[in-house]
Design a protein around this motif. Structure first.
Motif, PDB file in Angstrom:
ATOM      1  N   LEU A   7       7.846  10.981   3.477  1.00 28.47           N
ATOM      2  CA  LEU A   7       8.498  11.250   4.764  1.00 28.47           C
ATOM      3  C   LEU A   7       9.655  12.234   4.609  1.00 28.47           C
ATOM      4  CD1 LEU A   7       8.501   7.638   6.250  1.00 28.47           C
ATOM      5  CD2 LEU A   7       7.064   9.557   6.970  1.00 28.47           C
ATOM      6  N   VAL A   8      10.466  12.045   3.573  1.00 28.35           N
ATOM      7  CA  VAL A   8      11.634  12.918   3.377  1.00 28.35           C
ATOM      8  C   VAL A   8      11.204  14.355   3.118  1.00 28.35           C
ATOM      9  CG1 VAL A   8      13.586  13.411   1.839  1.00 28.35           C
ATOM     10  CG2 VAL A   8      13.153  11.068   2.608  1.00 28.35           C
ATOM     11  N   LEU A   9      10.086  14.541   2.432  1.00 26.80           N
ATOM     12  CA  LEU A   9       9.608  15.882   2.121  1.00 26.80           C
ATOM     13  C   LEU A   9       8.903  16.545   3.302  1.00 26.80           C
ATOM     14  CD1 LEU A   9       8.220  15.205  -1.461  1.00 26.80           C
ATOM     15  CD2 LEU A   9      10.263  16.525  -0.874  1.00 26.80           C
ATOM     16  N   GLY A  10       8.707  15.797   4.386  1.00 28.80           N
ATOM     17  CA  GLY A  10       8.059  16.345   5.568  1.00 28.80           C
ATOM     18  C   GLY A  10       9.048  16.883   6.580  1.00 28.80           C
ATOM     19  N   LEU A  57      -6.273  -2.578  -5.582  1.00 27.80           N
ATOM     20  CA  LEU A  57      -6.316  -3.865  -6.279  1.00 27.80           C
ATOM     21  C   LEU A  57      -7.723  -4.451  -6.244  1.00 27.80           C
ATOM     22  CD1 LEU A  57      -3.056  -5.788  -5.286  1.00 27.80           C
ATOM     23  CD2 LEU A  57      -3.593  -4.676  -7.440  1.00 27.80           C
ATOM     24  N   ASP A  58      -8.343  -4.402  -5.096  1.00 28.96           N
ATOM     25  CA  ASP A  58      -9.689  -4.942  -4.951  1.00 28.96           C
ATOM     26  C   ASP A  58     -10.686  -4.199  -5.844  1.00 28.96           C
ATOM     27  OD1 ASP A  58      -8.653  -6.670  -3.091  1.00 28.96           O
ATOM     28  OD2 ASP A  58      -9.381  -5.548  -1.344  1.00 28.96           O
ATOM     29  N   ALA A  59     -10.405  -2.918  -6.071  1.00 28.46           N
ATOM     30  CA  ALA A  59     -11.287  -2.118  -6.930  1.00 28.46           C
ATOM     31  C   ALA A  59     -11.049  -2.409  -8.408  1.00 28.46           C
ATOM     32  CB  ALA A  59     -11.078  -0.636  -6.649  1.00 28.46           C
ATOM     33  N   GLY A  60      -9.930  -3.089  -8.719  1.00 28.85           N
ATOM     34  CA  GLY A  60      -9.660  -3.460 -10.106  1.00 28.85           C
ATOM     35  C   GLY A  60      -8.478  -2.791 -10.757  1.00 28.85           C
ATOM     36  N   ALA A  61      -7.697  -1.976 -10.009  1.00 31.52           N
ATOM     37  CA  ALA A  61      -6.553  -1.265 -10.598  1.00 31.52           C
ATOM     38  C   ALA A  61      -5.536  -2.258 -11.151  1.00 31.52           C
ATOM     39  CB  ALA A  61      -5.910  -0.363  -9.555  1.00 31.52           C
ATOM     40  N   LYS A  62      -5.176  -2.065 -12.417  1.00 28.19           N
ATOM     41  CA  LYS A  62      -4.243  -2.977 -13.074  1.00 28.19           C
ATOM     42  C   LYS A  62      -2.793  -2.613 -12.780  1.00 28.19           C
ATOM     43  CE  LYS A  62      -7.351  -4.194 -16.888  1.00 28.19           C
ATOM     44  NZ  LYS A  62      -8.554  -3.644 -16.242  1.00 28.19           N
ATOM     45  N   SER A  63      -2.511  -1.327 -12.564  1.00 24.21           N
ATOM     46  CA  SER A  63      -1.175  -0.872 -12.176  1.00 24.21           C
ATOM     47  C   SER A  63      -1.326   0.408 -11.380  1.00 24.21           C
ATOM     48  CB  SER A  63      -0.275  -0.650 -13.397  1.00 24.21           C
ATOM     49  OG  SER A  63      -0.780   0.395 -14.212  1.00 24.21           O
ATOM     50  N   ILE A  64      -0.299   0.743 -10.623  1.00 25.12           N
ATOM     51  CA  ILE A  64      -0.342   1.909  -9.733  1.00 25.12           C
ATOM     52  C   ILE A  64       0.974   2.664  -9.868  1.00 25.12           C
ATOM     53  CG2 ILE A  64      -0.549   2.696  -7.338  1.00 25.12           C
ATOM     54  CD1 ILE A  64      -2.011  -0.072  -6.833  1.00 25.12           C
ATOM     55  N   GLN A  65       0.872   3.955 -10.059  1.00 29.69           N
ATOM     56  CA  GLN A  65       2.056   4.822 -10.168  1.00 29.69           C
ATOM     57  C   GLN A  65       2.438   5.320  -8.779  1.00 29.69           C
ATOM     58  OE1 GLN A  65       1.726   8.005 -13.103  1.00 29.69           O
ATOM     59  NE2 GLN A  65       2.759   9.408 -11.701  1.00 29.69           N
ATOM     60  N   ILE A  66       3.664   5.042  -8.379  1.00 27.56           N
ATOM     61  CA  ILE A  66       4.166   5.498  -7.080  1.00 27.56           C
ATOM     62  C   ILE A  66       5.276   6.513  -7.330  1.00 27.56           C
ATOM     63  CG2 ILE A  66       5.258   4.826  -4.914  1.00 27.56           C
ATOM     64  CD1 ILE A  66       2.596   3.600  -5.060  1.00 27.56           C
ATOM     65  N   ASP A  67       5.010   7.777  -7.011  1.00 31.42           N
ATOM     66  CA  ASP A  67       5.986   8.839  -7.269  1.00 31.42           C
ATOM     67  C   ASP A  67       7.023   8.892  -6.150  1.00 31.42           C
ATOM     68  OD1 ASP A  67       4.484   9.412  -9.470  1.00 31.42           O
ATOM     69  OD2 ASP A  67       3.912  11.439  -8.869  1.00 31.42           O
ATOM     70  N   GLU A  68       8.279   8.763  -6.520  1.00 37.07           N
ATOM     71  CA  GLU A  68       9.390   8.910  -5.565  1.00 37.07           C
ATOM     72  C   GLU A  68      10.371   9.954  -6.100  1.00 37.07           C
ATOM     73  OE1 GLU A  68       9.601   7.911  -2.637  1.00 37.07           O
ATOM     74  OE2 GLU A  68       8.714   5.927  -2.335  1.00 37.07           O
ATOM     75  N   PRO A  69       9.932  11.214  -6.154  1.00 42.03           N
ATOM     76  CA  PRO A  69      10.777  12.252  -6.754  1.00 42.03           C
ATOM     77  C   PRO A  69      12.045  12.566  -5.969  1.00 42.03           C
ATOM     78  CG  PRO A  69       8.821  13.225  -5.763  1.00 42.03           C
ATOM     79  CD  PRO A  69       8.614  11.745  -5.749  1.00 42.03           C
ATOM     80  N   VAL A  70      12.125  12.194  -4.685  1.00 39.89           N
ATOM     81  CA  VAL A  70      13.343  12.514  -3.925  1.00 39.89           C
ATOM     82  C   VAL A  70      14.548  11.739  -4.444  1.00 39.89           C
ATOM     83  CG1 VAL A  70      12.081  13.139  -1.842  1.00 39.89           C
ATOM     84  CG2 VAL A  70      12.941  10.801  -2.099  1.00 39.89           C
ATOM     85  N   LEU A  71      14.329  10.787  -5.337  1.00 38.50           N
ATOM     86  CA  LEU A  71      15.459  10.052  -5.918  1.00 38.50           C
ATOM     87  C   LEU A  71      16.357  10.937  -6.775  1.00 38.50           C
ATOM     88  CD1 LEU A  71      13.695   6.685  -6.742  1.00 38.50           C
ATOM     89  CD2 LEU A  71      15.790   6.925  -5.379  1.00 38.50           C
ATOM     90  N   VAL A  72      15.922  12.160  -7.085  1.00 36.97           N
ATOM     91  CA  VAL A  72      16.783  13.072  -7.848  1.00 36.97           C
ATOM     92  C   VAL A  72      17.538  14.034  -6.921  1.00 36.97           C
ATOM     93  CG1 VAL A  72      15.270  12.918  -9.847  1.00 36.97           C
ATOM     94  CG2 VAL A  72      14.982  14.834  -8.251  1.00 36.97           C
TER      95      VAL A  72
END
Length: 765
Positions: free
Chosen positions: A172-175, A205-220
């Motif tokens: 949202l912030v990048l939009g 999760l239902d597909a079996g993903a064990k972990s998910i990377q969520i990029d939040e680059p605006v934190l810099v």
């Protein structure tokens, strides 16, 4: 055990397979099935490459046919109505939003005429993303399930991946708000967006993903309190809706410390930090984590091509382990490897000494794995010793150091950084150019046709002589000048047929650079570049552009712009040294360009354009000492390059695809600046430059699109600008160079632009 992780891998293919496939599809030479097949093959190759290298956590959903942020807009149904009304297939909607679409009606399909969405720089990189565009009518919903499909695609190959998504706050912030909803603050849409994110996470999760990377680059970035609070809201809602999701929040490109209060306490499994950029944030990062959260240590540079100092990296990771324990540490790239070339092994012509200093994306996989093995106690002594030898050899190499260049920079004085007279006096002297009101020009390049590329290849292969090639280039220049005469422009360019790239061309003629054969990186869409590599102190052995510019000026009595790329842009669009400050590198480049500018003037070229499109890109992401220093030395570097000429010589510069600060542009003291503008919707952007003291041209059409705006559209744009900007100071020009367009498109686009300028010229006559 400590695990290894790569945040993303280049999607273009080692031999630019994606570029060839997309451009073939756009040209109607291949089917959508052909395009999708190439994409699937590239993904499979990339995943297998990383698995075979021994990487533990491999990203999926890092692939895109155009841009990953544009993919998210398509996924979340952030598709402005002007694209939806045509009911295009999804892939065509994606491309229409990215590059525009204009095609006539057929018996079975209606006519389509829609411009592209705005494209801007991805933080301080030379990658461009397509800015999400929101309105009051935006309705978030899942539009397909690309992240899930690609996760399952890898799983079918026997490869477990970690899907990556752009985070909801950053998205949202990048939009921005669309032109009909300028009162809308994108972050206010968070509550409506989160259920769709939760739906994607649950499907993964239902597909079996064990972990998910969520990029939040605006934190810099510098964030206001409302945005900081949005992180707590977003991740609390996601944790409540999808409690089983193991999220690794990823930041990169800068310092997160000023925003750690927004990170602390988030219900995520771990946080990734870029310790290549900001190693000193380790203690604060550890303090912000809970006793269970994972620390992902970004220690292998995702932005540059230098070999990592692996012994130093091992010590850094060991210090992180000492603080949080081995079971809570991941060794990772600092960011996605999107910004690095694919494979050093494809370079067969690099000097062996220099090649030993580099690591491209494929080699960085090994670097991540070696560091991980070292901290896990595995025997990698031989690898670490070989790496130490390479690091030492580079530091002591004669290629790196040039005493004469260092002396010239050390003697830099105020006389080197200022024009002889103020702008008013220069403007008076430049009346000799005899320019009309609303002078028309282009930014520099004209289409690089297949024939130009073929002749360049023949020269490189020795199939034609240098004299034959020079005659060919002279004919191309003649044709470009004739074209401009026919269109009716006022200030000409020679078209740059001899140039392969606006940075590479200069780097090849400067001492202190190295070049690749296949070191391609994506800039945007199907536009790839081969950044030169600054390997040592920079100087100019001989003139670089004078011959072609002098010839072009001899062909026509019209003012002919000499075209150069500025010092900051050459620096930013190369892979810079990491052993010398960027300020010093920019100053070295500036002195080399100063010699070229002075030689152009001596050859009779009285209009000289020194482009600095990367000057905003180089701006440090946060307020503070580093940014304050940059806004001094960056424009000073430009002035070093341009201040040695007479008042009567008109200095131009050009900027594009960034949110520019007029103060930074003013500090350059160029006589005329041209700025990309055609996709800017906010009239305030014009107002920002209303008191710009020198002359300016706000770009009137999008050069990345084949679309031809009608003359009426040009006239409206000009009228909007003149409502806030003095007519005496306005130039008429495109957004950027026309290298990527076709000649027939250029003729139509420029003819409409020139005719619109004539309307206003007559109006104010």
């Amino acid at each position: 055990m400590v695990l290894s992780s790569v945040l993303g891998f280049p999607r273009i293919g080692a031999k630019r397979e994606l570029k060839k496939a997309t451009e073939s599809y756009w040209a109607g030479k291949s089917s959508v099935e052909d395009l999708l097949k190439v994409g699937k093959e590239l993904r499979a190759h990339n995943w297998k490459l990383q698995k075979d290298a021994g990487v533990d956590l491999i990203a999926s959903n890092d692939f895109s046919y155009y841009d990953q942020i544009l993919d998210a807009s398509l996924l979340f149904n952030v598709i402005p109505e002007r694209y939806q009304k045509y009911s295009l297939p999804q892939i065509d909607t994606l491309f229409a939003m990215g590059r525009g679409l204009q095609r006539p009606a057929t018996d079975s399909t209606p006519a389509v005429d829609v411009p592209a969405l705005e494209m801007v720089k991805w933080f301080d990189s030379n990658y461009h993303y397509v800015r999400p565009t929101f309105s009051h009518s935006t309705t978030f919903k899942l539009n397909g399930q690309k992240p899930v499909d690609e996760y399952l695609e890898a799983k079918e190959l026997g490869i477990e991946t970690r899907p990556v998504l752009i985070g909801p706050v950053s998205y949202l912030v990048l939009g921005k708000a669309d032109k009909d909803s300028l009162d809308l603050e994108p972050i206010s849409l968070l509550e409506k967006l989160l259920p769709v994110y939760a739906e994607v996470l649950q499907k993964l999760l239902d597909a079996g993903a064990k972990s998910i990377q969520i990029d939040e680059p605006v934190l810099v970035l510098d964030l206001d309190e409302k945005v900081k609070a949005a992180f707590k809201t977003a991740y609390s809602v996601l944790a409540e809706k999808v409690p089983a999701a193991k999220l690794i929040l990823a930041t990169y490109f800068g310092d997160v410390r000023p925003n750690l209060d927004a990170v602390k306490g988030l219900p995520v499994a771990g946080v990734h930090f870029d310790f290549v950029r900001v190693p000193e944030q380790l203690d604060a990062a550890v303090e912000a984590l809970s006793a269970e959260q994972i620390l992902s240590v970004g220690i292998i540079d995702g932005r540059n091509i230098w070999k990592a100092d692996l012994n130093k990296a091992v010590k850094f990771v060991e210090s992180a382990i000492a603080k949080v324990g081995k079971e809570r540490v991941i060794v990772a790239t600092s960011s996605s490897l999107l910004h690095t070339p694919v494979d050093l092994e494809n370079e067969t012509k690099l000097d062996a000494e220099i090649k030993d200093w580099f690591a491209f994306a494929t080699q960085k996989l090994s670097e991540v794995v070696i560091v991980t093995k070292a901290v896990n106690g595995e025997d990698v002594k031989a690898e670490l010793e070989a790496n130490a030898k390479s690091i030492s050899a580079r530091a002591s190499s004669s290629i790196t150091n040039d005493a004469a260049v260092q002396k010239r920079v050390a003697e830099l004085g105020e006389k080197d950084t200022k024009r002889a007279s103020a702008f008013a006096a220069r403007l008076e002297a430049q009346k000799s150019l005899n320019l009309p009101l609303f002078p028309t020009t282009t930014i520099g390049s004209f289409p690089q046709t297949k024939e130009i590329r073929v002749q360049r290849q023949k020269l490189n292969k020795g199939e034609i002589t240098a004299e034959q090639y020079e005659k060919f280039i002279e004919k191309e220049i003649q044709d470009a000048i004739k074209f401009q005469e026919e269109v009716g422009l006022d200030v000409y360019v020679h078209g740059e047929p001899e140039r392969n790239d606006m940075v590479q061309y200069f780097g090849e003629q400067l001492k202190g650079f190295a070049f690749t054969q296949n070191g391609w990186v994506q800039s945007y869409g199907s536009r790839y570049v081969r950044p030169p590599i600054i390997v040592g102190d920079v100087s100019r052995p001989s003139p670089m552009t004078v011959k072609e510019s002098k010839y072009a000026q001899s062909v026509s009595p019209k003012p002919m712009k000499g075209m150069l790329t500025g010092p900051v842009t050459i620096l930013r669009w190369s892979f810079p040294r990491n052993d010398v400050s960027q300020k010093v590198q920019a100053q070295q480049l500036a002195f080399a360009l100063r010699d070229e500018v002075n030689d152009l003037e001596a050859a009779g070229v009285t209009v000289i354009q020194v482009d600095e499109p990367a000057i905003r890109e180089g701006l440090p992401l946060r307020e503070g000492e580093e940014r304050s220093a940059y806004v001094q030395w960056a424009p000073e570097s430009f002035r070093i390059a341009t201040s040695g000429v007479k008042d009567s010589t008109q200095i131009h510069s050009h900027f594009c695809y960034s949110d520019l600060d007029p103060a930074h542009i003013k500090a350059l003291d160029a006589d005329v600046v041209s700025i990309e503008f055609s996709k800017k919707d906010d009239s305030n952007y014009i107002q920002n430059f209303s008191d710009y003291p020198n002359h300016i041209g706000l770009g009137l059409f999008d050069i990345h699109s084949p679309r031809v705006p009608p003359q009426s559209e040009f006239e409206k744009r000009i009228a909007d600008i003149l409502a806030v900007y003095p007519k005496e100071n306005l130039w008429i020009n495109p957004d950027c160079g026309l290298k990527t367009r076709q000649w027939d498109e250029c003729r139509k686009q420029l003819t409409n632009m020139v005719n619109a300028a004539k309307v206003f010229r007559e109006k104010y006559a």
